[in-house]
Motif scaffolding. Structure first.
Motif, mmCIF file in Angstrom:
data_model
loop_
_atom_site.group_PDB
_atom_site.id
_atom_site.type_symbol
_atom_site.label_atom_id
_atom_site.label_comp_id
_atom_site.label_asym_id
_atom_site.label_seq_id
_atom_site.Cartn_x
_atom_site.Cartn_y
_atom_site.Cartn_z
ATOM 1 N N PHE A 95 0.820 -1.206 0.000
ATOM 2 C CA PHE A 95 0.000 0.000 0.000
ATOM 3 C C PHE A 95 0.855 1.257 0.000
ATOM 4 O O PHE A 95 0.397 2.329 -0.400
ATOM 5 N N SER B 281 0.983 2.068 -3.660
ATOM 6 C CA SER B 281 -0.281 2.550 -4.220
ATOM 7 C C SER B 281 -0.588 3.969 -3.741
ATOM 8 O O SER B 281 -1.103 4.789 -4.506
ATOM 9 N N ARG B 282 -0.245 4.273 -2.498
ATOM 10 C CA ARG B 282 -0.510 5.630 -2.002
ATOM 11 C C ARG B 282 0.424 6.654 -2.645
ATOM 12 O O ARG B 282 0.022 7.785 -2.940
ATOM 13 N N TYR C 265 -1.003 7.273 -6.019
ATOM 14 C CA TYR C 265 -2.229 8.075 -5.896
ATOM 15 C C TYR C 265 -1.903 9.555 -5.731
ATOM 16 O O TYR C 265 -2.490 10.428 -6.403
ATOM 17 N N ILE D 136 -6.899 5.196 -11.146
ATOM 18 C CA ILE D 136 -6.007 5.271 -9.985
ATOM 19 C C ILE D 136 -6.656 6.096 -8.874
ATOM 20 O O ILE D 136 -6.654 5.706 -7.694
ATOM 21 N N HIS E 283 -9.841 4.098 -7.297
ATOM 22 C CA HIS E 283 -9.530 2.951 -6.444
ATOM 23 C C HIS E 283 -8.785 3.351 -5.177
ATOM 24 O O HIS E 283 -8.844 2.629 -4.173
ATOM 25 N N ASN E 284 -8.093 4.485 -5.213
ATOM 26 C CA ASN E 284 -7.342 4.927 -4.039
ATOM 27 C C ASN E 284 -8.001 6.104 -3.331
ATOM 28 O O ASN E 284 -7.391 6.717 -2.448
ATOM 29 N N SER E 285 -9.223 6.408 -3.707
ATOM 30 C CA SER E 285 -9.951 7.511 -3.072
ATOM 31 C C SER E 285 -10.272 7.158 -1.619
ATOM 32 O O SER E 285 -10.308 5.982 -1.248
ATOM 33 N N THR F 114 -10.882 3.377 -0.069
ATOM 34 C CA THR F 114 -9.835 2.811 0.788
ATOM 35 C C THR F 114 -10.287 2.618 2.236
ATOM 36 O O THR F 114 -9.843 1.684 2.903
#
Length: 378
Positions: A45, A48-49, A52, A126, A129-131, A135
């Motif tokens: 993660f 991914s962050r 984002y 992106i 999905h990472n909003s 999350t």
């Protein structure tokens, strides 16, 4: 049965390549010491962050086709230069951005797909999905839901994801933008793998603004289409394509708003094709049964065909990508990625027979079904 598959050699090659890519994903699990492998997965993660934040700050847009120092980028965006450098350095180590000199970056082949001027960009995907909306359920309520079978998203927000979108227009817009870029993941070539010309009209249920239907109509001048979705989506769709698509193509498409849980557009002939693309994996079996009941009514006495474009999960040893999609369905919906036997049971119970499960050049498959002549099989 009409011959519906086309480009069979290319489809076979695509699936072999996808199988090879899936096998490559399993290599780290086999060669990395287990404790370190667990640590890798446990900290994914972080990546991914970082991605984002880069997408949200529009770093790829600022870089464009140029090279810029982090000092220049920080000045343009009013950022802390050293923190920005460390973020971009981490992303550069992953192949996102290229560091061409100390503290100087340009877009890589990968980060180019974050640029908003790239028609193939996946930036909205992106961001969606990472909003925070997507999350928080992973972080706050997944464990509880594994214990009691609830939906993590509903536990956090009190409503299902689609009701939440109805109440929060900004997230609804982001979700719609993300769905419009799904084809950018594997391209639109999969639309060429099916013989749309065998039909007179397609009825695209949940078709958003109609990008998929319009792509099909461009290649099939004798085909017409109905795009059916939530009223607010359809209202935006009616004006979205003006000046972007030629009038003769727009004249062959009809945008209709409605609720698939209440009714669906009615079939006009045996040569109508109902299309459900990435719809049923969002729904529980009970919800699917409701929609299929409405579909049965819409088909009426015709022998219209139905195409479900959805993932099909392996009965055992599931593909990692499909498994990830399935978990995302668990987080936000009551749906799931179904196995062939689950698809067969679901459709037969509603009076439909699977005619073919077709490979195409995307992660989904095309499940072709028709109504039983006289109700479900015993």
């Amino acid at each position: 049965m009409k011959k519906l598959a086309t480009n069979t050699f290319r489809v076979k090659l695509f699936n072999k390549l996808m199988g090879f890519a899936s096998a490559l994903q399993n290599i780290p699990a086999k060669i990395t010491p287990p404790p370190f492998r667990l640590m890798q997965i446990g900290s994914l993660f972080w990546q991914s962050r970082a991605l984002y934040v880069a997408a949200k700050l529009e770093l790829a847009d600022v870089l464009g086709d140029t090279e810029k120092s982090t000092q220049e980028i920080a000045m343009v965006l009013q950022l802390h230069e050293d923190h920005l450098y460390r973020l971009m350095r981490m992303l550069g180590s992953m192949g996102i951005f290229d560091e061409t000199a100390p503290r100087v970056f340009k877009n890589s082949k990968t980060s180019a797909f974050l640029r908003q001027d790239n028609p193939k960009n996946v930036r909205a995907m992106i961001l969606m999905h990472n909003s925070p909306e997507m999350t928080k359920p992973w972080m706050e309520s997944l464990e509880e839901s594994i214990r009691d079978g609830g939906v993590p998203f509903a536990k956090v927000y009190g409503v299902d994801v689609f009701s939440y979108m109805d109440q929060h227009k900004n997230f609804d817009l982001l979700f719609s933008q993300a769905m419009d870029t799904v084809e950018n993941l594997t391209g639109n070539l999969f639309l060429e793998d099916f013989n749309w010309g065998q039909f007179d009209r397609i009825i695209d249920v949940g078709g958003s603004k109609g990008s998929k239907a319009l792509s099909i109509l461009k290649s099939h001048p004798n085909l017409k289409a109905i795009v059916f979705d939530r009223p607010q989506i359809i209202e935006a769709a009616k004006t979205h394509w003006q000046g972007k698509i030629t009038a003769d193509i727009l004249a062959r498409i009809d945008f209709q708003g409605g609720n698939m849980f209440e009714s669906l557009p009615t079939a006009a002939s045996d040569n109508d094709l109902f299309v459900f693309a990435a719809i049923f994996h969002c729904l529980s079996d009970e919800e699917c049964t409701t929609v299929l009941g409405n579909l049965k009514t819409a088909v009426g006495n015709t022998q219209s065909s139905v195409l479900f474009a959805d993932a099909v999960a392996e009965e055992i040893h599931i593909n990692p990508t499909i498994a990830a999609f399935d978990m995302q369905m668990l987080i936000g919906t009551t749906g799931r990625e179904r196995t062939p036997s689950e698809w067969k049971q679901l459709l037969e119970n509603a009076g439909f027979e699977i005619m073919e499960i077709m490979n195409v050049r995307t992660f989904a498959k095309f499940i072709i079904a028709k109504p039983f002549q006289s109700g479900p099989h015993a």
